[in-house]
Design an enzyme around this catalytic site. Structure first.
Site, mmCIF file in Angstrom:
data_model
loop_
_atom_site.group_PDB
_atom_site.id
_atom_site.type_symbol
_atom_site.label_atom_id
_atom_site.label_comp_id
_atom_site.label_asym_id
_atom_site.label_seq_id
_atom_site.Cartn_x
_atom_site.Cartn_y
_atom_site.Cartn_z
ATOM 1 N N ASN A 183 53.210 -26.814 -3.273
ATOM 2 C CA ASN A 183 53.859 -25.650 -2.665
ATOM 3 C C ASN A 183 53.336 -24.392 -3.343
ATOM 4 O O ASN A 183 53.483 -24.230 -4.555
ATOM 5 C CB ASN A 183 55.376 -25.767 -2.829
ATOM 6 C CG ASN A 183 56.136 -24.685 -2.104
ATOM 7 O OD1 ASN A 183 55.733 -23.523 -2.108
ATOM 8 N ND2 ASN A 183 57.261 -25.028 -1.507
ATOM 9 N N ARG A 210 52.764 -7.186 -7.057
ATOM 10 C CA ARG A 210 51.843 -6.109 -7.418
ATOM 11 C C ARG A 210 51.201 -5.446 -6.201
ATOM 12 O O ARG A 210 50.633 -4.370 -6.303
ATOM 13 C CB ARG A 210 50.756 -6.665 -8.356
ATOM 14 C CG ARG A 210 49.832 -5.629 -8.974
ATOM 15 C CD ARG A 210 50.567 -4.715 -9.921
ATOM 16 N NE ARG A 210 49.652 -3.731 -10.510
ATOM 17 C CZ ARG A 210 49.024 -3.874 -11.677
ATOM 18 N NH1 ARG A 210 49.197 -4.995 -12.379
ATOM 19 N NH2 ARG A 210 48.237 -2.944 -12.141
ATOM 20 N N HIS A 255 56.674 -22.297 2.445
ATOM 21 C CA HIS A 255 58.064 -22.153 2.888
ATOM 22 C C HIS A 255 58.308 -20.666 3.197
ATOM 23 O O HIS A 255 58.864 -19.948 2.370
ATOM 24 C CB HIS A 255 59.007 -22.640 1.794
ATOM 25 C CG HIS A 255 60.440 -22.725 2.215
ATOM 26 N ND1 HIS A 255 61.280 -23.736 1.798
ATOM 27 C CD2 HIS A 255 61.209 -21.932 3.011
ATOM 28 C CE1 HIS A 255 62.485 -23.558 2.310
ATOM 29 N NE2 HIS A 255 62.461 -22.460 3.050
ATOM 30 N N ARG A 302 60.107 -17.437 4.434
ATOM 31 C CA ARG A 302 61.495 -17.031 4.643
ATOM 32 C C ARG A 302 61.519 -15.727 5.430
ATOM 33 O O ARG A 302 60.538 -14.985 5.465
ATOM 34 C CB ARG A 302 62.211 -16.902 3.302
ATOM 35 C CG ARG A 302 62.519 -18.256 2.664
ATOM 36 C CD ARG A 302 63.338 -18.120 1.400
ATOM 37 N NE ARG A 302 63.927 -19.388 0.997
ATOM 38 C CZ ARG A 302 63.330 -20.295 0.226
ATOM 39 N NH1 ARG A 302 62.110 -20.063 -0.215
ATOM 40 N NH2 ARG A 302 63.942 -21.417 -0.093
ATOM 41 N N HIS A 362 57.831 -14.168 -0.428
ATOM 42 C CA HIS A 362 56.680 -14.836 -1.041
ATOM 43 C C HIS A 362 55.647 -15.107 0.056
ATOM 44 O O HIS A 362 54.864 -14.219 0.356
ATOM 45 C CB HIS A 362 57.081 -16.090 -1.821
ATOM 46 C CG HIS A 362 58.259 -16.841 -1.268
ATOM 47 N ND1 HIS A 362 58.256 -17.430 -0.027
ATOM 48 C CD2 HIS A 362 59.468 -17.108 -1.819
ATOM 49 C CE1 HIS A 362 59.408 -18.035 0.178
ATOM 50 N NE2 HIS A 362 60.176 -17.860 -0.888
ATOM 51 N N GLU A 365 57.666 -25.699 5.746
ATOM 52 C CA GLU A 365 59.082 -25.998 5.635
ATOM 53 C C GLU A 365 59.890 -24.721 5.744
ATOM 54 O O GLU A 365 59.407 -23.633 5.437
ATOM 55 C CB GLU A 365 59.390 -26.724 4.323
ATOM 56 C CG GLU A 365 59.075 -25.924 3.069
ATOM 57 C CD GLU A 365 59.398 -26.685 1.789
ATOM 58 O OE1 GLU A 365 59.326 -27.940 1.809
ATOM 59 O OE2 GLU A 365 59.718 -26.037 0.780
ATOM 60 N N THR A 415 66.588 -20.229 -3.478
ATOM 61 C CA THR A 415 65.798 -21.422 -3.228
ATOM 62 C C THR A 415 66.678 -22.421 -2.492
ATOM 63 O O THR A 415 67.894 -22.223 -2.381
ATOM 64 C CB THR A 415 65.271 -22.027 -4.545
ATOM 65 O OG1 THR A 415 64.382 -23.116 -4.251
ATOM 66 C CG2 THR A 415 66.416 -22.507 -5.432
ATOM 67 N N HIS A 425 61.931 -30.841 -4.927
ATOM 68 C CA HIS A 425 62.782 -29.834 -5.557
ATOM 69 C C HIS A 425 63.025 -30.199 -7.020
ATOM 70 O O HIS A 425 63.719 -31.162 -7.328
ATOM 71 C CB HIS A 425 64.130 -29.628 -4.855
ATOM 72 C CG HIS A 425 64.684 -28.247 -5.087
ATOM 73 N ND1 HIS A 425 64.422 -27.190 -4.256
ATOM 74 C CD2 HIS A 425 65.432 -27.750 -6.082
ATOM 75 C CE1 HIS A 425 65.014 -26.097 -4.700
ATOM 76 N NE2 HIS A 425 65.635 -26.418 -5.834
ATOM 77 N N HIS A 447 57.325 -24.926 -7.984
ATOM 78 C CA HIS A 447 57.716 -24.111 -9.124
ATOM 79 C C HIS A 447 57.251 -24.704 -10.450
ATOM 80 O O HIS A 447 56.586 -24.033 -11.251
ATOM 81 C CB HIS A 447 59.236 -23.923 -9.139
ATOM 82 C CG HIS A 447 59.721 -23.041 -10.241
ATOM 83 N ND1 HIS A 447 59.610 -21.659 -10.200
ATOM 84 C CD2 HIS A 447 60.292 -23.331 -11.433
ATOM 85 C CE1 HIS A 447 60.103 -21.141 -11.305
ATOM 86 N NE2 HIS A 447 60.532 -22.131 -12.080
#
Length: 237
Positions: free
Chosen positions: A7, A18, A43, A45, A50, A70, A100, A190, A214
């Site tokens: 991911n 930045r 993923h 959103r 991100h 996802e 998250t 996860h 992560h």
């Protein structure tokens, strides 16, 4: 051997902090593939904090391993997946303001809604996975939607692992056994990490794929991206 899908959301988070295009999420995705990753996960959103929707379009042109999108299936997400047609779509019940993912679907309460989505995506040739807690009833409910796979939400396992790994893994073994009995493909993700991944994959029957972001990106800050991906792949052997 379960497949590793990386991911790359955190790469996009760093870029967005930045401005500009450094780090380049497309280049990182290609590097992940070159270093041995068997899939790329994103993923997006609604606030695009991100991964951006344009990133997904660019990635589709170059990703040669499994591309997994996802997210919460709002209309914009559905339109994106319909346009991109990735190898896999993972349906996640995120709240709009969620930092998250923090829970799986109630597949009984939302069965009709999920069934309609599953049918819509499968008609386009997209494999569908539904994000669920390690709960036998939720796994059985997922089967009723016609989904191809489920993805087990593994944060509870990761949180309890250091204290009592046998207790932590127990509900996941039970959920995996039910999924196997029902003929559902099995993914997981996860908070899986170098610390807890090997024990998980050794004890979960029929595990096909893990999606890790992560922890992997954090490890890469210290160990380097290529070395980190190789270490995760080794844990999955």
């Amino acid at each position: 051997m379960a497949r590793l899908s990386v991911n790359i959301n955190k790469i996009a988070t760093l870029r967005n902090s930045r401005g500009g295009n450094n780090p380049d999420v497309v280049k990182v995705a290609l590097d992940c593939e070159r270093f041995g990753a068997q899939g790329i996960t994103v993923h997006p959103r609604p606030d695009e904090r991100h991964i951006r929707y344009t990133d997904v379009l660019h990635l589709k042109k170059v990703v040669t391993t499994e591309f997994n999108i996802e997210g919460n299936p709002d209309e914009r997400f559905i339109e994106l997946v319909t346009r991109v047609r990735p190898e896999q779509v993972t349906l996640v019940p995120d709240a709009v303001d969620a930092i998250t993912s923090n829970a799986g679907w109630d597949t009984i309460k939302h069965r009709l809604y999920l069934t309609n989505l599953v049918n819509r995506f499968k008609a386009l040739g997209i494999r569908v996975s539904i994000f669920v807690d390690a709960d036998e009833q939720m796994v059985r409910g997922a089967k009723e939607t016609g989904t191809d796979r489920i993805e087990l939400y593994t944060e509870p396992y990761a949180a309890q692992y250091a204290e009592n790994r046998e207790a932590a893994i127990a509900p996941f073994i039970q959920a995996a056994n039910v999924a196997n009995e029902l003929g559902l493909g099995l993914n997981a993700g996860h908070d899986l990490s170098l610390e807890n991944l090997r024990y998980f994959q050794q004890n979960i029957p029929g595990l096909l794929e893990v999606s890790i972001g992560h922890a992997l990106i954090c490890d890469a800050l210290y160990l380097g991206l290529e070395n980190t991906i190789q270490l995760y792949l080794k844990e999955l052997e």
